[in-house]
Design an enzyme around this catalytic site. Sequence first.
Site, mmCIF file in Angstrom:
data_model
loop_
_atom_site.group_PDB
_atom_site.id
_atom_site.type_symbol
_atom_site.label_atom_id
_atom_site.label_comp_id
_atom_site.label_asym_id
_atom_site.label_seq_id
_atom_site.Cartn_x
_atom_site.Cartn_y
_atom_site.Cartn_z
ATOM 1 N N LYS A 116 0.758 -1.283 0.135
ATOM 2 C CA LYS A 116 0.053 0.105 0.019
ATOM 3 C C LYS A 116 0.949 1.459 -0.008
ATOM 4 C CE LYS A 116 -3.814 -1.751 2.679
ATOM 5 N NZ LYS A 116 -4.943 -2.316 1.896
ATOM 6 N N GLY A 165 -9.078 -5.696 5.669
ATOM 7 C CA GLY A 165 -9.135 -4.902 6.881
ATOM 8 C C GLY A 165 -8.162 -5.296 8.070
ATOM 9 N N ARG A 292 -6.584 -7.241 -11.162
ATOM 10 C CA ARG A 292 -7.558 -8.415 -11.472
ATOM 11 C C ARG A 292 -8.828 -8.017 -11.903
ATOM 12 N NH1 ARG A 292 -10.363 -8.633 -6.848
ATOM 13 N NH2 ARG A 292 -9.344 -7.959 -4.921
#
Length: 668
Positions: A116, A165, A292
């Site tokens: 990230k 999460g 994807r």
Amino acid sequence: MFDKLLIANRGEIACRIIRTARRLGIATVAVYSDADRNALHVRMADEAVHIGPAPARESYLQAEHIIAAALATGAQAIHPGYGFLSENAGFARACTERGLVFVGPPSAAIEAMGSKAAAKHIMGEAGVPLVPGYHGANQEPVLLRQEAERMGYPVLLKATAGGGGKGMRQVWSGDEFDAALAAAQREASASFGDATMLVEKYLTRPRHVEVQVFCDNHGNAIYLAERDCSVQRRHQKVIEEAPAPGMTAALRDAMGTAAVQAARAIDYRGAGTVEFLLDEDGSYYFMEMNTRLQVEHPVTELITGQDLVEWQLRVAAGEELPLQQQDLTLRGHAFEARIYAEDPDNDFLPVTGTLAYLRAPDESSHVRVDTGVQQGDEISVHYDPMIAKLIVWDESRERALQRLSTALRDYRIGGTVTNLDFLYNLATADPFRRAELDTGFIERHQTLIFRQRQQDLQRDLPMAALALFLHRQQQAAPPGCLDPWSPWGSGTGWRLNEPHLHHVMLHCHQHDVNATLEPLARGGFSICIEGQHTELRGELRGDELVFEQDGHRRRATLACTTEGFTLYLADGACHFRELRPDTGETAQNAAAGGLNAPMNGTVVSLLVEPGSDVQAGAPLMIMEAMKMEHTIRAPGDGTVSQFYFAPGDLVDGGAPLLAFAASEDARA
Ligand code: ADP
């Protein structure tokens, strides 16, 4: 275009890819584990290759087995679907090295989006807007806290390697910071083996809006509008829709352009999704890019009239994108609801079971059902418990939503607990109708969404009694008797001048019910339950039931499984089971059913010593299934005399787990 494609996946997405490949005249090869020998995707494909035992890490995650299967069958390309190996850069690279086309982006693009923090860095450089935050390598707690203070609370701590999460914590003030950081780091280390954190501004009422992008190998890149996936539970999407309500042409263009910029920044190819948080003031921020096809891609297909799997295959085969940005038109509105074997009232715990009864709504130009299971299939502990995706389309959001709630009501699943009622409540909730969406929607509207179907004993019990009686009659009917008017085929028990009573006993809405049915000369029955009489007619053909009361006819479906019966009515389902006078089945025995394994799983720990006295509700043992824990509790005060399993043992759903004796006082 290649002439043979291997699909490295299972379930609904494998079936969905096979359908498009077949339409394009491409032969298909499925792969399967021991558990999927008879699965729908295996039956649909032209060929199928066994790749290992049931656990995914020994089959669907075995890159080498899958590549070997492709080479052995002469497939030229591999479609990874979503999940499993779809975002595994090593697998994409291995395919290419072995001369196979990986239907997805180049491995470098997958790698670039894998972290990230690194992804945000690349996107920042490319000029894509980011949530204000700190994505640096220095992980000193003091520095992280200074950064949080600089951007102002609330902030969100996120594991850079995170997903699903996990490793995420909200922090509302400086006092909470250190403890929240330690907790998020612990969770991140345990889940991803990497405790690196990023800190970003926490938006309090954002929407999750994602843009579908497509790039080919000829320098073309376009966006296919957006999807709103704000309705989430535990950061997982529940209902998705396209287009996003309230989206303006200008904002769509700005977000779409930013998404294409993001894709270009990593030299992307094929289908990708750029996820954004959209704030109340219309600002949007890059969150991550999924390299994807997404689970929710069908809503985009329905509003654009395109087949995204076909686009993927064309791009992978070296063709140009079928359309340019200005040729793309949007029409109407689409929703997708994910139907899971899970228990919304038990924190969405996945549930296993056999799909003893399965009836999807009829498909049409308005209703599409993407599924990989059939009646009789098992939802096992090994894979995702998704049963189907229900996708609907209509000219406007309002009409599409109407389609969604009707189709949810028409979906009939027996043999396992599902989230169908939860989805129905969600789809019919007023704030959802008004599109008051943000990621806190479910939490804020808990009472509205988790409401149970109203129990109406007056309404349900006579219908259940009649349904049970008609079912019994159907079972007993002489098979050769086709004349509906023949007195020999009639099992109503009606006799001239002589009332003949039928008795049925059933358990419904926690009540043991003794019902008497008296056939009436004018047709139908007078049904007596605890002194209350109801006049009702009914006819059962196969599993279709028609009731008539005071001239009002209603349709229902009666599903019969080993667990009992489910009567599906327009306003919800009513479950009941037959009680037979001689089985000694009482309410107490039914309560003891709570000591049976709720699903297939593994025993994690025993919490009391055999021989201990326990109080009602005391936790006795913990089971685990599908990576989630489930606590078995004492059904009343009493003694645990013996456990039948030890920690680590595998247990079949329904198996008795322990011997429990209710205490004398409790029995009195
Ligand atoms: P994961 O990869 O673990 O799923 P994401 O970064 O995709 O994590 O975020 C998942 C969800 O968390 C988002 O859809 C959104 O609901 C919420 N979220 C993420 N970042 C923020 C933020 N800065 N402010 C508010 N909510 C956020």
